[in-house]
Scaffold this active site. Structure first.
Site, PDB file in Angstrom:
ATOM      1  N   ASP A   1      90.315  28.902  66.549  1.00 52.71           N
ATOM      2  CA  ASP A   1      91.700  28.441  66.557  1.00 52.71           C
ATOM      3  C   ASP A   1      91.759  27.049  67.160  1.00 52.71           C
ATOM      4  O   ASP A   1      90.931  26.696  68.013  1.00 52.71           O
ATOM      5  CB  ASP A   1      92.574  29.396  67.383  1.00 52.71           C
TER       6      ASP A   1
ATOM      7  N   ASP B   1      95.856  31.238  59.651  1.00 54.05           N
ATOM      8  CA  ASP B   1      97.012  31.939  60.218  1.00 54.05           C
ATOM      9  C   ASP B   1      98.317  31.395  59.651  1.00 54.05           C
ATOM     10  O   ASP B   1      99.251  32.148  59.376  1.00 54.05           O
ATOM     11  CB  ASP B   1      97.018  31.816  61.736  1.00 54.05           C
TER      12      ASP B   1
END
Length: 169
Positions: free
Chosen positions: A125, A144
């Site tokens: 991330d 995401d």
């Protein structure tokens, strides 16, 4: 050449492939550019680039476990991806644009995070949204974002369908 009608909405897989590639390229860039948890402020008090690893699911769900969750989430992603491909194949080629778009985005994102889990044991991330130094949304990535936008499009498609089963694009 196969009959275009038999392919259903599978041509939307090009979008899934683009999402996958953008996700992987962006993750590699930030992994090679930042140290773990290093932040580069983009918009002070609101938005930063950072590098974080997530061994869990959304919002780091089950991240603090022994590692078995890696394979559970990978198995779930494989199953969901298979269902999405079959769903796209069964959709009519025309007239299902919102649904096909949403499915393709979710599929591309699922495959991007699946690759990370299998290859690295965690999801990479790098997008950090926060308010001052007081509140931080969990770090996330391009996959995401695609999953979230795809889910919204699936909801929009569901609510725009009328009760008779007719669909309007």
């Amino acid at each position: 050449m196969p009959d275009a009608g038999r392919l259903g909405a599978l041509p939307w897989l090009w979008l899934s492939a683009i999402v996958f590639v953008l996700d992987q390229v962006s993750k590699l860039y930030f992994e090679n550019s930042l140290r773990l948890y290093q932040q580069i402020v983009v918009i002070p008090d609101y938005f930063s680039w950072t590098l974080a690893y997530n061994t869990g699911a959304a919002f780091s769900f089950l991240a603090d476990h022994d590692g078995w969750q890696r394979w559970l989430f990978a198995l779930i992603a494989v199953g969901v991806s298979a269902v999405l491909v079959v769903w796209l194949k069964r959709l009519p080629r025309r007239g299902q644009g919102w649904l096909a778009l949403g499915l393709a985005l979710v599929l591309g994102g699922a495959l991007g995070n699946l690759f990370d889990r299998v290859a690295y044991g965690h999801v990479i991330d790098f997008i950090l949204v926060h308010w001052q130094q007081r509140w931080y949304f969990p770090a996330f990535n391009v996959a995401d974002c695609a999953i979230s936008v795809g889910a919204v499009l699936l909801a929009v498609d569901m609510f725009k369908s009328d009760k008779s089963g007719d669909r309007h694009d």
